[in-house]
Each structure stands twice: as C-alpha cells, then as structure tokens.
Design a protein around this motif. Structure first.
Motif, PDB file in Angstrom:
ATOM      1  N   GLU A  19     -53.944 -17.236  -9.881  1.00 50.13           N
ATOM      2  CA  GLU A  19     -52.912 -16.206  -9.948  1.00 50.13           C
ATOM      3  C   GLU A  19     -53.408 -15.072 -10.844  1.00 50.13           C
ATOM      4  OE1 GLU A  19     -50.070 -17.105  -8.256  1.00 50.13           O
ATOM      5  OE2 GLU A  19     -50.630 -19.213  -7.989  1.00 50.13           O
ATOM      6  N   VAL A  20     -52.869 -13.857 -10.610  1.00 50.35           N
ATOM      7  CA  VAL A  20     -53.313 -12.683 -11.366  1.00 50.35           C
ATOM      8  C   VAL A  20     -52.114 -11.872 -11.847  1.00 50.35           C
ATOM      9  CG1 VAL A  20     -54.688 -10.558 -11.310  1.00 50.35           C
ATOM     10  CG2 VAL A  20     -55.411 -12.531  -9.956  1.00 50.35           C
ATOM     11  N   TRP A  21     -52.233 -11.354 -13.074  1.00 46.02           N
ATOM     12  CA  TRP A  21     -51.262 -10.412 -13.641  1.00 46.02           C
ATOM     13  C   TRP A  21     -52.010  -9.164 -14.116  1.00 46.02           C
ATOM     14  CZ3 TRP A  21     -51.388 -15.561 -14.158  1.00 46.02           C
ATOM     15  CH2 TRP A  21     -50.214 -16.307 -13.955  1.00 46.02           C
ATOM     16  N   ILE A  22     -51.395  -8.002 -13.959  1.00 41.28           N
ATOM     17  CA  ILE A  22     -51.952  -6.752 -14.481  1.00 41.28           C
ATOM     18  C   ILE A  22     -50.923  -6.114 -15.399  1.00 41.28           C
ATOM     19  CG2 ILE A  22     -52.725  -4.419 -13.902  1.00 41.28           C
ATOM     20  CD1 ILE A  22     -53.966  -5.469 -11.410  1.00 41.28           C
ATOM     21  N   ASN A  23     -51.327  -5.909 -16.645  1.00 39.38           N
ATOM     22  CA  ASN A  23     -50.431  -5.324 -17.654  1.00 39.38           C
ATOM     23  C   ASN A  23     -49.092  -6.060 -17.709  1.00 39.38           C
ATOM     24  OD1 ASN A  23     -52.339  -3.346 -18.388  1.00 39.38           O
ATOM     25  ND2 ASN A  23     -51.680  -2.014 -16.716  1.00 39.38           N
ATOM     26  N   GLY A  24     -49.173  -7.388 -17.615  1.00 45.28           N
ATOM     27  CA  GLY A  24     -47.983  -8.224 -17.698  1.00 45.28           C
ATOM     28  C   GLY A  24     -47.204  -8.357 -16.412  1.00 45.28           C
ATOM     29  N   GLN A  25     -47.583  -7.623 -15.381  1.00 45.90           N
ATOM     30  CA  GLN A  25     -46.880  -7.657 -14.093  1.00 45.90           C
ATOM     31  C   GLN A  25     -47.611  -8.598 -13.139  1.00 45.90           C
ATOM     32  OE1 GLN A  25     -46.304  -3.799 -12.251  1.00 45.90           O
ATOM     33  NE2 GLN A  25     -46.131  -4.678 -10.214  1.00 45.90           N
ATOM     34  N   TYR A  26     -46.874  -9.528 -12.540  1.00 41.68           N
ATOM     35  CA  TYR A  26     -47.495 -10.467 -11.606  1.00 41.68           C
ATOM     36  C   TYR A  26     -47.997  -9.727 -10.373  1.00 41.68           C
ATOM     37  CZ  TYR A  26     -48.137 -14.450  -8.483  1.00 41.68           C
ATOM     38  OH  TYR A  26     -48.666 -15.374  -7.613  1.00 41.68           O
ATOM     39  N   LEU A  27     -49.280  -9.930 -10.053  1.00 40.08           N
ATOM     40  CA  LEU A  27     -49.889  -9.253  -8.907  1.00 40.08           C
ATOM     41  C   LEU A  27     -49.882 -10.129  -7.663  1.00 40.08           C
ATOM     42  CD1 LEU A  27     -51.450  -6.825  -7.758  1.00 40.08           C
ATOM     43  CD2 LEU A  27     -53.565  -7.935  -8.542  1.00 40.08           C
ATOM     44  N   GLY A  28     -50.259 -11.407  -7.802  1.00 43.29           N
ATOM     45  CA  GLY A  28     -50.294 -12.278  -6.639  1.00 43.29           C
ATOM     46  C   GLY A  28     -51.271 -13.424  -6.817  1.00 43.29           C
ATOM     47  N   ALA A  29     -51.393 -14.226  -5.752  1.00 42.30           N
ATOM     48  CA  ALA A  29     -52.273 -15.387  -5.751  1.00 42.30           C
ATOM     49  C   ALA A  29     -53.489 -15.120  -4.877  1.00 42.30           C
ATOM     50  CB  ALA A  29     -51.520 -16.614  -5.240  1.00 42.30           C
ATOM     51  N   TYR A  30     -54.564 -15.848  -5.147  1.00 36.09           N
ATOM     52  CA  TYR A  30     -55.771 -15.754  -4.329  1.00 36.09           C
ATOM     53  C   TYR A  30     -56.298 -17.155  -4.051  1.00 36.09           C
ATOM     54  CZ  TYR A  30     -58.110 -16.563  -8.803  1.00 36.09           C
ATOM     55  OH  TYR A  30     -58.497 -17.112 -10.003  1.00 36.09           O
ATOM     56  N   TRP A  31     -57.064 -17.274  -2.983  1.00 32.42           N
ATOM     57  CA  TRP A  31     -57.691 -18.534  -2.599  1.00 32.42           C
ATOM     58  C   TRP A  31     -58.981 -18.190  -1.882  1.00 32.42           C
ATOM     59  CZ3 TRP A  31     -55.530 -22.488   1.510  1.00 32.42           C
ATOM     60  CH2 TRP A  31     -56.232 -23.705   1.395  1.00 32.42           C
ATOM     61  N   GLU A  32     -60.053 -18.853  -2.243  1.00 25.96           N
ATOM     62  CA  GLU A  32     -61.362 -18.520  -1.694  1.00 25.96           C
ATOM     63  C   GLU A  32     -61.447 -18.725  -0.180  1.00 25.96           C
ATOM     64  OE1 GLU A  32     -64.130 -21.026  -3.696  1.00 25.96           O
ATOM     65  OE2 GLU A  32     -63.148 -22.882  -3.075  1.00 25.96           O
ATOM     66  N   GLU A  33     -60.546 -19.512   0.392  1.00 26.12           N
ATOM     67  CA  GLU A  33     -60.571 -19.733   1.835  1.00 26.12           C
ATOM     68  C   GLU A  33     -59.886 -18.615   2.619  1.00 26.12           C
ATOM     69  OE1 GLU A  33     -59.480 -23.613   3.143  1.00 26.12           O
ATOM     70  OE2 GLU A  33     -60.561 -24.638   1.534  1.00 26.12           O
ATOM     71  N   ASN A  34     -59.200 -17.713   1.926  1.00 25.83           N
ATOM     72  CA  ASN A  34     -58.581 -16.575   2.614  1.00 25.83           C
ATOM     73  C   ASN A  34     -59.646 -15.609   3.115  1.00 25.83           C
ATOM     74  OD1 ASN A  34     -56.043 -17.585   2.066  1.00 25.83           O
ATOM     75  ND2 ASN A  34     -55.713 -16.289   0.271  1.00 25.83           N
ATOM     76  N   ALA A  35     -59.330 -14.923   4.211  1.00 28.46           N
ATOM     77  CA  ALA A  35     -60.289 -13.969   4.781  1.00 28.46           C
ATOM     78  C   ALA A  35     -60.493 -12.770   3.868  1.00 28.46           C
ATOM     79  CB  ALA A  35     -59.810 -13.511   6.158  1.00 28.46           C
ATOM     80  N   GLU A  36     -59.421 -12.295   3.233  1.00 30.23           N
ATOM     81  CA  GLU A  36     -59.545 -11.129   2.353  1.00 30.23           C
ATOM     82  C   GLU A  36     -59.927 -11.569   0.952  1.00 30.23           C
ATOM     83  OE1 GLU A  36     -57.181  -7.031   1.059  1.00 30.23           O
ATOM     84  OE2 GLU A  36     -56.246  -8.459   2.430  1.00 30.23           O
ATOM     85  N   LYS A  37     -60.911 -10.893   0.374  1.00 24.91           N
ATOM     86  CA  LYS A  37     -61.417 -11.230  -0.955  1.00 24.91           C
ATOM     87  C   LYS A  37     -60.882 -10.292  -2.027  1.00 24.91           C
ATOM     88  CE  LYS A  37     -63.586 -14.230  -0.847  1.00 24.91           C
ATOM     89  NZ  LYS A  37     -63.150 -15.644  -0.649  1.00 24.91           N
ATOM     90  N   THR A  38     -59.885  -9.481  -1.679  1.00 26.64           N
ATOM     91  CA  THR A  38     -59.306  -8.551  -2.643  1.00 26.64           C
ATOM     92  C   THR A  38     -57.791  -8.677  -2.643  1.00 26.64           C
ATOM     93  OG1 THR A  38     -59.439  -6.854  -0.912  1.00 26.64           O
ATOM     94  CG2 THR A  38     -61.130  -6.804  -2.620  1.00 26.64           C
ATOM     95  N   LEU A  39     -57.190  -8.294  -3.768  1.00 27.89           N
ATOM     96  CA  LEU A  39     -55.740  -8.158  -3.883  1.00 27.89           C
ATOM     97  C   LEU A  39     -55.430  -6.679  -4.067  1.00 27.89           C
ATOM     98  CD1 LEU A  39     -54.890 -11.068  -6.365  1.00 27.89           C
ATOM     99  CD2 LEU A  39     -54.585 -11.074  -3.887  1.00 27.89           C
ATOM    100  N   GLU A  40     -54.513  -6.160  -3.272  1.00 25.61           N
ATOM    101  CA  GLU A  40     -54.152  -4.752  -3.419  1.00 25.61           C
ATOM    102  C   GLU A  40     -53.290  -4.567  -4.660  1.00 25.61           C
ATOM    103  OE1 GLU A  40     -52.299  -0.994  -0.891  1.00 25.61           O
ATOM    104  OE2 GLU A  40     -52.246  -3.022  -0.046  1.00 25.61           O
ATOM    105  N   ILE A  41     -53.630  -3.571  -5.455  1.00 23.48           N
ATOM    106  CA  ILE A  41     -52.879  -3.262  -6.669  1.00 23.48           C
ATOM    107  C   ILE A  41     -51.888  -2.150  -6.348  1.00 23.48           C
ATOM    108  CG2 ILE A  41     -53.027  -2.460  -9.052  1.00 23.48           C
ATOM    109  CD1 ILE A  41     -55.885  -3.560  -9.123  1.00 23.48           C
ATOM    110  N   PRO A  42     -50.602  -2.392  -6.501  1.00 20.91           N
ATOM    111  CA  PRO A  42     -49.615  -1.365  -6.144  1.00 20.91           C
ATOM    112  C   PRO A  42     -49.692  -0.158  -7.072  1.00 20.91           C
ATOM    113  CG  PRO A  42     -48.551  -3.214  -7.234  1.00 20.91           C
ATOM    114  CD  PRO A  42     -49.972  -3.627  -6.993  1.00 20.91           C
ATOM    115  N   ALA A  43     -49.283   0.979  -6.548  1.00 18.71           N
ATOM    116  CA  ALA A  43     -49.263   2.202  -7.345  1.00 18.71           C
ATOM    117  C   ALA A  43     -48.388   1.997  -8.575  1.00 18.71           C
ATOM    118  CB  ALA A  43     -48.736   3.360  -6.507  1.00 18.71           C
ATOM    119  N   GLY A  44     -48.877   2.428  -9.713  1.00 14.92           N
ATOM    120  CA  GLY A  44     -48.120   2.311 -10.948  1.00 14.92           C
ATOM    121  C   GLY A  44     -48.457   1.089 -11.772  1.00 14.92           C
ATOM    122  N   ALA A  45     -49.144   0.109 -11.176  1.00 15.42           N
ATOM    123  CA  ALA A  45     -49.498  -1.094 -11.934  1.00 15.42           C
ATOM    124  C   ALA A  45     -50.587  -0.802 -12.960  1.00 15.42           C
ATOM    125  CB  ALA A  45     -49.944  -2.203 -10.990  1.00 15.42           C
TER     126      ALA A  45
END
Length: 256
Positions: free
Chosen positions: A200-226
């Motif tokens: 799981e990932v947080w940016i500046n205290g805001q929860y960004l999302g989960a990741y798993w190496e088996e997923n096709a996408e290797k990036t998490l999109e960071i929303p504007a303002g995060a």
C-alpha cells in the motif's frame, strides 16, 4: 498579439516532470505500531474470528524442526500468504498453491505468516464459505503446528503521520518512508512501483492505493493536488520484496 497570447497560454499549461525522479525509501517503521488485539489459540482462526472483514493479519508460532527443509502445508489460504522464518523469507502461498518447501535447518524457529484478504467471493459455490486468512490444518513436515498468536494488522486504517520511523533497512514486512522534492507538481504524475511485490502507498498522509507485482500496470496514478511544490513524503507498506530501496516518479504509466 495572437502569438504572444498563445505563448502566454502555453506557459500556463501544467508541466510534466522533466525526468524521472528517484525516491529513496531510507527509513523504516515496525508493524507493531499498527497491531490490533492478539488472539491466541492452538488452531488457526480465519480473519472473521479475529473480528476482521478485510486487510492483513499476522499468524505466528514457534516450530521445532526435526528434519531439514520440511514442507509447509496449509489447508486453506484465502487469499495470499507470505511465509517468514526467523525473519527470512521462505516463500508464498495462495488458494491454488498451498504448500512450499522451506529452507530451515534442524532446530527451534519462529514462524511468521503474513496474510492478505484480497476480496470477497461474490459468486459460485464458495459464496457460502467466505472465510479469509489461513485456517484448517497446518503441517510442517509430518508435524501438526499449534500454539498460534494471531494479530490483525491495521494497515489501511492507520494514520501514517503518527508512525515513528528510523533510518535503516528491514528484512521483514514494515512501513518504509522516503522524501522527494517536486518543483512543479504535474497534473498527471505516476509512481513507478516496478520491483516491489505487494503493498500500500500513501503520499503526504493521503492514501494512494495498493499495488501487486502480478498486475499489468507497474505504476499508480497520483491525483492532482496530492503532490505539493517542495518536499513530499511517500510511505509504503511492503509485504514481500523487502530488498527494494527506492521508487520513482514518472510522467507516464508503465505496463509489463
């Protein structure tokens, strides 16, 4: 005049990252800071008996290994389990692969199994048995394992701003933190998690999302303002690939 107006308009457009920016995850924090109430029992208990509907749980016991490299077998794995012994990774288990050969010498060892409930069953014959975690029989070699301590890990519910970090690495699941300076936050920025396993990932205290190496996408999109202009804190909970030491900000999504 029109050319000047167009130039001015272009200058106001959001500017992406000039180059990928590395984030060194140099600080760690132990998971004890987000432990829930520990339950002790001779048998493995599913997550719902630990008062959990989703998330992560830690199952621990002490084992007496009488033959080298015994095989660990669990009757039910819902949905994913990462096995450590004495702080060393042994392997992974899931519903379709419930056994693994350990790398344990003869002697006394501490067995730690971190489990994640990935989601609920909503169709099919197993819908009436929606238990999660690990439960049922568990053997190491020819021995049944008993004497379990089972602890909910309040990962997603935690306030990462209240977690205490220290400089240094860790060979077991933990929180990791790094900082990155952004001079001109872009509207479209991605966090590259290539090489990381599951977490799981947080940016500046805001929860960004989960990741798993088996997923096709290797990036998490960071929303504007995060992201903000200046210093930004990235906090990660990583379950399995503990040798990873950095992530990267990029202006494009990355796929396998």
């Amino acid at each position: 005049m029109m050319k000047l107006f167009l130039l001015w308009a272009l200058l106001l457009l959001p500017v992406g990252l000039a180059a990928a920016q590395e984030i060194k995850m140099s600080q760690t924090a132990p998971l004890e800071q987000v432990y829930g109430e520990t339950v002790e029992d001779d048998a493995l208990l599913p997550m719902n008996e630990l008062d959990m509907d989703f998330g992560y749980a830690l199952y621990e016991t002490t084992v007496d290994v009488e033959e080298e490299n015994p095989t660990l077998t669990i009757e039910n794995v819902r949905d994913y389990a990462v096995v450590y012994a004495d702080g060393k990774l042994q392997g992974y288990l899931k519903d379709s692969s419930k056994s693994l050969k350990t790398n344990l010498p003869i002697g006394i060892h501490k067995l730690s199994i971190y489990t994640e409930n990935i989601g609920r069953i909503t169709y099919g014959p197993e819908i009436l048995d929606n238990s999660k975690g690990i439960y049922g029989s568990i053997t190491l070699g020819k021995k049944d394992l008993e004497g379990w301590k089972m602890t909910p890990l309040e990962i997603k519910e935690c306030d990462v701003a209240g977690i205490t970090f220290k400089e240094g690495a860790s060979s077991i699941p933990c929180f990791r933190k790094g900082c990155v300076t952004v001079s001109n936050p872009a509207q479209e920025t991605f966090l590259d998690v290539s090489g990381w396993g599951m977490g799981e990932v947080w940016i500046n205290g805001q929860y960004l999302g989960a990741y798993w190496e088996e997923n096709a996408e290797k990036t998490l999109e960071i929303p504007a303002g995060a992201l903000i202009a200046g210093n930004n804190e990235i906090v990660v909970f990583e379950l399995k690939n503990n040798e990873q030491a950095s992530m990267t900000l990029t202006d494009k999504p990355i796929f396998k």
